[in-house]
Design an enzyme around this catalytic site. Structure first.
Site, PDB file in Angstrom:
ATOM      1  N   ASP A  28       0.852  -1.190   0.000  1.00  0.00           N
ATOM      2  CA  ASP A  28       0.000   0.000   0.000  1.00  0.00           C
ATOM      3  C   ASP A  28       0.886   1.238   0.000  1.00  0.00           C
ATOM      4  O   ASP A  28       1.575   1.511   0.975  1.00  0.00           O
ATOM      5  CB  ASP A  28      -0.902  -0.022   1.243  1.00  0.00           C
ATOM      6  CG  ASP A  28      -2.016   0.997   1.155  1.00  0.00           C
ATOM      7  OD1 ASP A  28      -1.890   1.945   0.353  1.00  0.00           O
ATOM      8  OD2 ASP A  28      -3.007   0.824   1.871  1.00  0.00           O
TER       9      ASP A  28
ATOM     10  N   ARG B  69      -0.150   4.374  -0.488  1.00  0.00           N
ATOM     11  CA  ARG B  69      -0.943   5.591  -0.358  1.00  0.00           C
ATOM     12  C   ARG B  69      -0.424   6.507   0.753  1.00  0.00           C
ATOM     13  O   ARG B  69       0.205   6.050   1.698  1.00  0.00           O
ATOM     14  CB  ARG B  69      -2.412   5.241  -0.097  1.00  0.00           C
ATOM     15  CG  ARG B  69      -3.077   4.594  -1.290  1.00  0.00           C
ATOM     16  CD  ARG B  69      -4.472   4.146  -0.957  1.00  0.00           C
ATOM     17  NE  ARG B  69      -4.481   3.168   0.114  1.00  0.00           N
ATOM     18  CZ  ARG B  69      -5.587   2.657   0.638  1.00  0.00           C
ATOM     19  NH1 ARG B  69      -6.758   3.039   0.179  1.00  0.00           N
ATOM     20  NH2 ARG B  69      -5.525   1.769   1.596  1.00  0.00           N
TER      21      ARG B  69
END
Ligand code: ZN
Length: 298
Positions: free
Chosen positions: A205, A207
């Protein structure tokens, strides 16, 4: 005191009537860390961007209306941005040009808890009808929950027309659309969503929610009811002492509560299983996190 967060500036906002019923105010932001146009989808005319509404040198009332820094509702021939004569609403400003928050005109993000979704762009889920993930469904769901008083199927309290979807332009958990498509091929070859990212040498991930936090602060949102199944997101969104998550509101897949609705596909079952087993997502009833206290405004 907020030096570790990106600096964001709302460039423009406009009212958007929607096919779903409620109108929203779309806010477009610039920032000092990337060149992407991050957005805030705001429900409630009175949730005001501090950077958009602050008075700027030598601007006219028309300039303010064109960028969306007006109170109430625009109508043909209106001349004042800061005063809506039809609705009797008047904005006030400090001597340095900053907006003064008054309950009559502006949402108070300390005394009100605000329903918030931090949503990362997903072209395939939102525009290409993808059933590989539930992003499109969650996006729709967040809007419906914010607009409503209560979700009948789950009993979850809605936002009654006040809330924010922060829309961050970080496609494919931050790896971009091209890499996401490669990851899909790896998934068709047997990998799960986490394994596929790792095989492409991306983190599971990638983000970053810091711009989202800056946007929430710009909108004067302090006490957040966060729409998420991801327990990590609570920590990623909190920013003591300015932003506090007072509640986590789960996003149970629609298909789990009503088998005739929502997305039903082999891919999405695998995707949700990976979220639960590999990424620790919790899919259950609302959980109270903190008492609503000790919040400092900016
Ligand atoms: Zn998606």
């Amino acid at each position: 005191m907020t030096a570790d967060l990106p600096i964001v500036k709302c460039v423009a906002r406009a009212r958007i009537p929607t096919t779903q019923g409620p109108e929203i105010f779309l806010h477009l932001y610039s920032n000092n860390v990337d060149n992407k146009e991050h957005l805030a989808i705001v429900f409630g005319e009175d949730i005001r961007s501090r950077s958009l509404f602050a008075r700027r040198p030598n601007e006219s009332q028309t300039d303010r209306m064109i960028r969306g820094a007006y109170v109430g509702k625009l109508y043909p021939g209106r001349t004042e941005a800061d005063f809506d004569d039809r609705l009797g609403l008047q904005l006030k400003f400090a001597s340095d040009g900053t907006l003064i928050v008054e309950d009559k005109t502006t949402w108070n993000g300390v005394t009100n808890d605000t329903l918030v979704r931090i949503h990362s762009e997903c072209y395939t889920g939102e525009n290409a009808w993808s059933a590989r993930c539930d992003c499109g469904e969650q996006f729709d769901r967040a809007g419906k929950l914010i607009a409503s008083d209560e979700e009948i199927e789950t009993g979850i309290k809605g936002g009654s027309g006040h809330g924010v979807i922060v829309y961050l332009r970080q496609e494919g958990r931050g790896i971009g659309l091209g890499e996401k498509l490669k990851a899909y091929n790896l998934q068709d070859l047997g990998a799960d969503t986490v394994q596929a990212n790792l095989m492409l040498k991306h983190p599971a991930d990638a983000r970053d929610f810091s711009i989202g936090k800056s946007i929430l602060m710009d909108l004067g949102i302090n006490n957040v009811r966060l729409l998420t199944n991801n327990p990590d997101k609570i920590e990623q969104v909190e920013y003591t002492p300015y932003i506090k998550c007072v509640e986590r509101v789960p996003m149970v897949p629609i298909h789990w509560t009503n088998e005739n609705k929502g997305i039903d596909s082999v891919e999405i079952e695998g995707y949700l299983r990976t979220k639960i087993e590999r990424m620790g997502h919790l899919l259950q009833k609302p959980i109270k996190l903190h008492a609503n206290e000790n919040v400092t405004t900016i």
